[in-house]
Design an enzyme around this catalytic site. Structure first.
Site, PDB file in Angstrom:
ATOM      1  N   LYS A   1       0.911  -1.139  -0.166  1.00 29.89           N
ATOM      2  CA  LYS A   1       0.025   0.005  -0.063  1.00 29.89           C
ATOM      3  C   LYS A   1       0.844   1.391   0.009  1.00 29.89           C
ATOM      4  O   LYS A   1       1.698   1.223   0.722  1.00 29.89           O
ATOM      5  CB  LYS A   1      -0.883   0.014   1.140  1.00 29.89           C
ATOM      6  CG  LYS A   1      -1.657   1.065   1.313  1.00 29.89           C
ATOM      7  CD  LYS A   1      -3.022   1.073   2.212  1.00 29.89           C
ATOM      8  CE  LYS A   1      -2.551   1.557   3.648  1.00 29.89           C
ATOM      9  NZ  LYS A   1      -3.586   1.823   4.506  1.00 29.89           N
TER      10      LYS A   1
ATOM     11  N   LYS B   1       2.029   8.995  19.899  1.00 35.14           N
ATOM     12  CA  LYS B   1       0.613   8.959  20.039  1.00 35.14           C
ATOM     13  C   LYS B   1       0.231   7.953  21.261  1.00 35.14           C
ATOM     14  O   LYS B   1       0.865   6.880  21.557  1.00 35.14           O
ATOM     15  CB  LYS B   1      -0.210   8.344  18.985  1.00 35.14           C
ATOM     16  CG  LYS B   1      -0.314   9.466  17.703  1.00 35.14           C
ATOM     17  CD  LYS B   1      -1.261   8.659  16.520  1.00 35.14           C
ATOM     18  CE  LYS B   1      -1.371   9.658  15.580  1.00 35.14           C
ATOM     19  NZ  LYS B   1      -2.052   8.808  14.265  1.00 35.14           N
TER      20      LYS B   1
ATOM     21  N   ASN C   1     -15.547  12.887  22.951  1.00 35.97           N
ATOM     22  CA  ASN C   1     -14.956  13.545  21.975  1.00 35.97           C
ATOM     23  C   ASN C   1     -14.361  14.721  22.396  1.00 35.97           C
ATOM     24  O   ASN C   1     -15.007  15.595  23.070  1.00 35.97           O
ATOM     25  CB  ASN C   1     -15.488  13.545  20.435  1.00 35.97           C
ATOM     26  CG  ASN C   1     -14.334  13.692  19.564  1.00 35.97           C
ATOM     27  OD1 ASN C   1     -13.565  12.901  19.333  1.00 35.97           O
ATOM     28  ND2 ASN C   1     -14.328  14.655  18.901  1.00 35.97           N
TER      29      ASN C   1
ATOM     30  N   GLY D   1      -6.376   4.024  17.500  1.00 36.80           N
ATOM     31  CA  GLY D   1      -5.924   5.415  16.918  1.00 36.80           C
ATOM     32  C   GLY D   1      -4.526   5.601  17.132  1.00 36.80           C
ATOM     33  O   GLY D   1      -3.805   6.164  16.132  1.00 36.80           O
ATOM     34  N   THR D   2      -3.691   4.622  17.875  1.00 35.55           N
ATOM     35  CA  THR D   2      -2.268   4.831  17.895  1.00 35.55           C
ATOM     36  C   THR D   2      -1.489   4.174  16.987  1.00 35.55           C
ATOM     37  O   THR D   2      -1.531   2.972  17.063  1.00 35.55           O
ATOM     38  CB  THR D   2      -1.912   4.851  19.620  1.00 35.55           C
ATOM     39  OG1 THR D   2      -2.631   5.455  20.360  1.00 35.55           O
ATOM     40  CG2 THR D   2      -0.229   4.720  19.524  1.00 35.55           C
ATOM     41  N   ASP D   3      -1.055   4.572  15.867  1.00 41.75           N
ATOM     42  CA  ASP D   3      -0.222   4.071  14.794  1.00 41.75           C
ATOM     43  C   ASP D   3       0.885   4.745  14.451  1.00 41.75           C
ATOM     44  O   ASP D   3       1.530   4.533  13.528  1.00 41.75           O
ATOM     45  CB  ASP D   3      -1.139   4.024  13.749  1.00 41.75           C
ATOM     46  CG  ASP D   3      -1.704   5.439  13.211  1.00 41.75           C
ATOM     47  OD1 ASP D   3      -1.388   6.148  13.734  1.00 41.75           O
ATOM     48  OD2 ASP D   3      -2.255   5.460  12.244  1.00 41.75           O
TER      49      ASP D   3
ATOM     50  N   GLN E   1     -12.810   7.767  11.084  1.00 47.37           N
ATOM     51  CA  GLN E   1     -12.868   6.073  11.271  1.00 47.37           C
ATOM     52  C   GLN E   1     -14.225   5.834  12.320  1.00 47.37           C
ATOM     53  O   GLN E   1     -14.460   4.657  12.193  1.00 47.37           O
ATOM     54  CB  GLN E   1     -11.538   5.879  12.150  1.00 47.37           C
ATOM     55  CG  GLN E   1     -10.143   6.003  11.392  1.00 47.37           C
ATOM     56  CD  GLN E   1     -10.204   5.316  10.205  1.00 47.37           C
ATOM     57  OE1 GLN E   1     -10.565   3.928  10.448  1.00 47.37           O
ATOM     58  NE2 GLN E   1      -9.509   5.460   9.320  1.00 47.37           N
TER      59      GLN E   1
ATOM     60  N   GLY F   1      -4.579  -2.118  18.333  1.00 52.21           N
ATOM     61  CA  GLY F   1      -4.704  -2.137  16.573  1.00 52.21           C
ATOM     62  C   GLY F   1      -3.805  -1.075  16.047  1.00 52.21           C
ATOM     63  O   GLY F   1      -4.221  -0.017  15.944  1.00 52.21           O
TER      64      GLY F   1
ATOM     65  N   SER G   1      -6.548  10.868  17.304  1.00 54.19           N
ATOM     66  CA  SER G   1      -5.199  11.180  16.996  1.00 54.19           C
ATOM     67  C   SER G   1      -4.368  11.831  18.216  1.00 54.19           C
ATOM     68  O   SER G   1      -3.591  12.569  18.079  1.00 54.19           O
ATOM     69  CB  SER G   1      -5.050  11.991  15.841  1.00 54.19           C
ATOM     70  OG  SER G   1      -6.042  12.762  15.706  1.00 54.19           O
TER      71      SER G   1
HETATM   72  P1  NAD Z   1      -9.835  12.344  12.198  1.00 55.93           P
HETATM   73  O1  NAD Z   1      -8.869  13.249  11.751  1.00 55.93           O
HETATM   74  O2  NAD Z   1     -11.256  12.107  11.131  1.00 55.93           O
HETATM   75  O3  NAD Z   1     -10.168  12.314  13.530  1.00 55.93           O
HETATM   76  C1  NAD Z   1      -9.537  12.662  14.784  1.00 55.93           C
HETATM   77  C2  NAD Z   1     -10.075  12.276  15.913  1.00 55.93           C
HETATM   78  O4  NAD Z   1      -9.100  12.463  16.938  1.00 55.93           O
HETATM   79  C3  NAD Z   1     -11.339  13.277  16.180  1.00 55.93           C
HETATM   80  O5  NAD Z   1     -12.270  12.377  17.142  1.00 55.93           O
HETATM   81  C4  NAD Z   1     -10.503  14.443  17.262  1.00 55.93           C
HETATM   82  O6  NAD Z   1     -11.402  15.033  17.897  1.00 55.93           O
HETATM   83  C5  NAD Z   1      -9.688  13.400  17.661  1.00 55.93           C
HETATM   84  N1  NAD Z   1      -8.373  14.345  18.436  1.00 55.93           N
HETATM   85  C6  NAD Z   1      -7.658  15.057  17.719  1.00 55.93           C
HETATM   86  N2  NAD Z   1      -6.785  15.513  18.374  1.00 55.93           N
HETATM   87  C7  NAD Z   1      -6.929  15.093  19.786  1.00 55.93           C
HETATM   88  C8  NAD Z   1      -6.191  15.124  20.859  1.00 55.93           C
HETATM   89  N3  NAD Z   1      -5.068  15.949  21.049  1.00 55.93           N
HETATM   90  N4  NAD Z   1      -6.745  14.493  22.123  1.00 55.93           N
HETATM   91  C9  NAD Z   1      -7.893  13.764  21.876  1.00 55.93           C
HETATM   92  N5  NAD Z   1      -8.467  13.679  20.780  1.00 55.93           N
HETATM   93  C10 NAD Z   1      -8.032  14.199  19.855  1.00 55.93           C
HETATM   94  O7  NAD Z   1      -9.131  10.928  11.956  1.00 55.93           O
HETATM   95  P2  NAD Z   1      -9.563   9.409  11.732  1.00 55.93           P
HETATM   96  O8  NAD Z   1      -9.349   9.210  10.326  1.00 55.93           O
HETATM   97  O9  NAD Z   1     -10.782   9.139  12.481  1.00 55.93           O
HETATM   98  O10 NAD Z   1      -8.243   8.570  12.630  1.00 55.93           O
HETATM   99  C11 NAD Z   1      -8.512   8.545  13.774  1.00 55.93           C
HETATM  100  C12 NAD Z   1      -6.930   7.956  14.265  1.00 55.93           C
HETATM  101  O11 NAD Z   1      -6.935   6.577  13.837  1.00 55.93           O
HETATM  102  C13 NAD Z   1      -5.561   8.828  13.629  1.00 55.93           C
HETATM  103  O12 NAD Z   1      -4.831   8.813  14.617  1.00 55.93           O
HETATM  104  C14 NAD Z   1      -5.138   7.652  12.603  1.00 55.93           C
HETATM  105  O13 NAD Z   1      -3.880   7.833  12.260  1.00 55.93           O
HETATM  106  C15 NAD Z   1      -5.494   6.322  13.285  1.00 55.93           C
HETATM  107  N6  NAD Z   1      -5.742   5.450  12.234  1.00 55.93           N
HETATM  108  C16 NAD Z   1      -5.360   3.999  12.825  1.00 55.93           C
HETATM  109  C17 NAD Z   1      -5.401   2.909  12.075  1.00 55.93           C
HETATM  110  C18 NAD Z   1      -4.758   1.621  12.251  1.00 55.93           C
HETATM  111  O14 NAD Z   1      -4.999   0.700  11.466  1.00 55.93           O
HETATM  112  N7  NAD Z   1      -4.826   1.447  13.725  1.00 55.93           N
HETATM  113  C19 NAD Z   1      -5.889   2.913  10.481  1.00 55.93           C
HETATM  114  C20 NAD Z   1      -6.608   4.623  10.130  1.00 55.93           C
HETATM  115  C21 NAD Z   1      -6.384   5.206  11.279  1.00 55.93           C
END
Ligand code: NAD
Length: 313
Positions: free
Chosen positions: A67, A226, A159, A220-222, A138, A292, A199
């Site tokens: 990817k 984070k 949130n 979220g932590t990737d 997500q 995850g 994030s």
């Molecule tokens: P998004 O930008 O649409 O949403 C971000 C979310 O994080 C929102 O709910 C926002 O309010 C919150 N947020 C932002 N800053 C914050 C902070 N300082 N403290 C608490 N909350 C905070 O992003 P998304 O596409 O929904 O992705 C969310 C997370 O998941 C990202 O960190 C992304 O990298 C991660 N992700 C992980 C995988 C995986 O396989 N594990 C896959 C895709 C995305």
């Protein structure tokens, strides 16, 4: 070479077949039949973008590929998604390209499938309340995939940015579940399953807020740095992950391991539970946690699914 667009992916990949594909690849990883290659991620010094590759080979399924993509923060202003990715599949016998598949929708689906797999194998059967921490892109995918795993009666959500909570409310409504925005204290006290998908770079959920018997899917932590939950909370759980090497370096476990609160040997690949080599949850009051981190093989599994579905049409 087959080209599968984002629109076609949305037609041929749903939560059910994504779940089966991701469950299968986690099982193959734990058997040693599939492996991920080191991740490349670079700031390219243009458009503030982060760009990289996730790749792997699933010998059992005959799926080889990568990817390519990353994060372009200026996209939203142009009406585009900031995260952009494309999957390339190759014939493992010849190295010839076999398909190019849009990866944006599939990334959300494979991520939701991963936490759904963890819920199926680790959450208590009688889980009734789903807790959502995070309301970004997500979160809707996560909630829909989770809802298929247990007979949830309601959803509670939190949130940091309250204006985003409407996404959770709308998704719960679509699923026919009542939704309530709550404090983190209430969320931890009421939820039987908690999915975090933010994030954040600092712990949100604390050890003291989570009740016995909860299943946490930390999605979220990737990335290094984070963090969504207190390291002490991770240390108090039975910890599972997609891939141990990623959990300790870029996943939620990086903090608990870094602080010496847990040892890498305490982290179990979820595939071992799927393959019945590990019992999973050991008691009704145990807190289980799925870290995850997101592996390339998940992307390849759902992309191969999309390509196969198009070829079969
Ligand atoms: P998004 O930008 O649409 O949403 C971000 C979310 O994080 C929102 O709910 C926002 O309010 C919150 N947020 C932002 N800053 C914050 C902070 N300082 N403290 C608490 N909350 C905070 O992003 P998304 O596409 O929904 O992705 C969310 C997370 O998941 C990202 O960190 C992304 O990298 C991660 N992700 C992980 C995988 C995986 O396989 N594990 C896959 C895709 C995305």
């Amino acid at each position: 070479m087959l080209i599968v667009s984002e629109e076609t992916c949305q037609k041929v990949v749903g939560h059910k077949n994504a779940f089966t594909a991701v469950e299968g690849v986690f099982a193959a990883m734990a058997r040693g039949d599939a492996y991920n290659f080191p991740v490349v991620r670079e700031a390219i010094g243009h458009a503030d973008a982060l760009y990289g590759f996730k790749s792997g080979f699933d010998r059992a399924a005959g799926v080889l590929g990568l990817k390519a993509g990353g994060y372009w923060p200026g996209n939203e202003k142009q009406g585009l998604t900031n995260h952009q990715s494309t999957v390339f599949l190759f014939n493992p016998d010849t190295g010839q390209p076999s398909a190019m598949v849009g990866g944006n929708y599939l990334t959300a689906m494979r991520t939701a499938a991963a936490s759904a797999v963890s819920i199926r194998y680790l959450a208590r059967e009688d889980a009734k309340v789903l807790g959502m921490v995070g309301a970004g892109f997500q979160s809707a995918f996560q909630m829909r995939a989770a809802a298929a795993q247990r007979k949830f009666e309601r959803v509670v959500g939190w949130n940091l940015h309250p204006e985003m909570l409407s996404r959770l409310e709308q998704t719960a409504d679509e699923l026919g579940l009542p939704f309530e925005a709550v404090s983190l204290d209430r969320l931890g006290a009421e939820a039987d399953v908690i999915i975090s998908t933010t994030s954040s770079f600092a712990p949100i959920l604390k050890r003291s807020q989570v009740k016995p018997g909860t299943h946490l899917a930390c999605m979220g932590t990737d990335t290094k740095g984070k963090q969504e939950v207190e390291a002490e909370l991770v240390a108090a759980t039975a910890v599972f992950t997609d891939e141990v090497a990623q959990a300790v370096s870029i996943g939620e476990c990086q903090h608990a391991v870094g602080l010496g609160l847990i040892d890498e040997s305490r982290i179990t690949p979820i595939g071992a539970v799927i393959n019945r080599e590990h019992p999973g949850r050991s008691a009704a009051d145990e807190i289980t946690l799925f870290d995850g981190t997101g592996v390339g093989l998940q992307d390849l599994a759902v992309a191969a699914l999309a390509a196969a579905a198009v070829q079969a049409e």
